[in-house]
Design a protein around this motif. Structure first.
Motif, PDB file in Angstrom:
ATOM      1  N   ARG A   1       0.808  -1.228   0.000  1.00 44.32           N
ATOM      2  CA  ARG A   1       0.000   0.000   0.000  1.00 44.32           C
ATOM      3  C   ARG A   1       0.835   1.270   0.000  1.00 44.32           C
ATOM      4  O   ARG A   1       0.365   2.318  -0.386  1.00 44.32           O
ATOM      5  CB  ARG A   1      -0.995   0.004   1.141  1.00 44.32           C
ATOM      6  CG  ARG A   1      -0.432   0.262   2.510  1.00 44.32           C
ATOM      7  CD  ARG A   1      -1.504   0.370   3.601  1.00 44.32           C
ATOM      8  NE  ARG A   1      -2.340  -0.811   3.700  1.00 44.32           N
ATOM      9  CZ  ARG A   1      -3.618  -0.882   3.282  1.00 44.32           C
ATOM     10  NH1 ARG A   1      -4.215   0.157   2.801  1.00 44.32           N
ATOM     11  NH2 ARG A   1      -4.283  -1.998   3.393  1.00 44.32           N
ATOM     12  N   ASP A   2       2.116   1.183   0.421  1.00 42.77           N
ATOM     13  CA  ASP A   2       2.992   2.358   0.452  1.00 42.77           C
ATOM     14  C   ASP A   2       4.429   1.892   0.683  1.00 42.77           C
ATOM     15  O   ASP A   2       4.687   0.700   0.865  1.00 42.77           O
ATOM     16  CB  ASP A   2       2.547   3.354   1.534  1.00 42.77           C
ATOM     17  CG  ASP A   2       2.392   2.726   2.911  1.00 42.77           C
ATOM     18  OD1 ASP A   2       3.114   1.752   3.242  1.00 42.77           O
ATOM     19  OD2 ASP A   2       1.534   3.199   3.675  1.00 42.77           O
TER      20      ASP A   2
ATOM     21  N   THR B   1       5.183   0.049   3.962  1.00 45.55           N
ATOM     22  CA  THR B   1       4.781  -1.365   3.941  1.00 45.55           C
ATOM     23  C   THR B   1       5.857  -2.217   3.274  1.00 45.55           C
ATOM     24  O   THR B   1       6.144  -3.325   3.720  1.00 45.55           O
ATOM     25  CB  THR B   1       3.422  -1.525   3.244  1.00 45.55           C
ATOM     26  OG1 THR B   1       2.455  -0.717   3.923  1.00 45.55           O
ATOM     27  CG2 THR B   1       2.965  -2.968   3.238  1.00 45.55           C
TER      28      THR B   1
ATOM     29  N   TYR C   1       5.580  -1.121  -4.263  1.00 47.71           N
ATOM     30  CA  TYR C   1       4.658   0.016  -4.267  1.00 47.71           C
ATOM     31  C   TYR C   1       5.015   0.823  -5.501  1.00 47.71           C
ATOM     32  O   TYR C   1       6.149   1.279  -5.650  1.00 47.71           O
ATOM     33  CB  TYR C   1       4.812   0.851  -2.999  1.00 47.71           C
ATOM     34  CG  TYR C   1       3.995   2.115  -3.032  1.00 47.71           C
ATOM     35  CD1 TYR C   1       2.600   2.052  -3.005  1.00 47.71           C
ATOM     36  CD2 TYR C   1       4.604   3.358  -3.117  1.00 47.71           C
ATOM     37  CE1 TYR C   1       1.847   3.217  -3.055  1.00 47.71           C
ATOM     38  CE2 TYR C   1       3.846   4.510  -3.156  1.00 47.71           C
ATOM     39  CZ  TYR C   1       2.479   4.441  -3.132  1.00 47.71           C
ATOM     40  OH  TYR C   1       1.730   5.587  -3.181  1.00 47.71           O
TER      41      TYR C   1
ATOM     42  N   ARG D   1      -1.041   3.125  -9.195  1.00 48.75           N
ATOM     43  CA  ARG D   1      -2.082   2.382  -8.495  1.00 48.75           C
ATOM     44  C   ARG D   1      -3.478   2.830  -8.900  1.00 48.75           C
ATOM     45  O   ARG D   1      -4.405   2.057  -8.908  1.00 48.75           O
ATOM     46  CB  ARG D   1      -1.918   2.531  -6.984  1.00 48.75           C
ATOM     47  CG  ARG D   1      -0.682   1.840  -6.452  1.00 48.75           C
ATOM     48  CD  ARG D   1      -0.529   2.059  -4.976  1.00 48.75           C
ATOM     49  NE  ARG D   1      -1.632   1.545  -4.211  1.00 48.75           N
ATOM     50  CZ  ARG D   1      -1.780   0.292  -3.804  1.00 48.75           C
ATOM     51  NH1 ARG D   1      -0.889  -0.584  -4.114  1.00 48.75           N
ATOM     52  NH2 ARG D   1      -2.811  -0.062  -3.080  1.00 48.75           N
TER      53      ARG D   1
END
Length: 142
Positions: free
Chosen positions: A78-79, A82, A127, A133
């Protein structure tokens, strides 16, 4: 019994890794999947599941009796934080560093980390930045 909601409409239905030491692999994948917020379910059939990933022992009824070869699996993160946490969790649970977290040459926002799982599979968390995304589709010139 826990439930898992599978995603439908993707290209891949499932990927199976047949491993030498199911316990070591389960400890590794439970740790990295927890960071990625993907539930892992154990079974009584010599395997465990993480969404579309099935990991089993060679003697499991879900396997053909032979270990799979080495694979590269890339999981979405997610980023960047992470990705960093994935790398730490993997190293703390039997993984081997295969590329510390950082920007890769694929494109300017491609932030990834690579580890080898207990069977030598190259496992990545990536990511790709907000622009990648949120894009509904990708155009490929052929």
């Amino acid at each position: 019994m826990a439930e898992i909601r599978l995603h439908r409409g993707r290209l891949i239905d499932h990927i199976q890794l047949v491993v030498r030491d199911l316990g070591a692999s389960e400890r590794f994948y439970r740790a990295v999947m927890a960071v990625l917020e993907i539930p892992v379910l154990g079974t009584d059939r010599g395997c465990f599941l993480a969404d579309e990933l099935v990991v089993s022992s060679a003697d499991s009824p879900t396997a053909a009796g032979a270990l799979t070869g080495r694979h590269h699996l890339a999981f979405q993160a997610r980023d960047r934080a992470t990705v960093d946490a994935f790398h730490r969790a993997a190293l703390d649970h039997g993984g081997t560093d295969n590329g510390t977290p950082g920007i890769r040459a694929y494109h300017p926002q491609y932030y990834a980390a690579f580890v080898l799982d207990p069977d030598g599979n190259n496992i990545e968390a990536v990511y790709q930045g907000e622009a990648k995304r949120s894009a509904p589709s990708v155009t490929i010139e052929v």
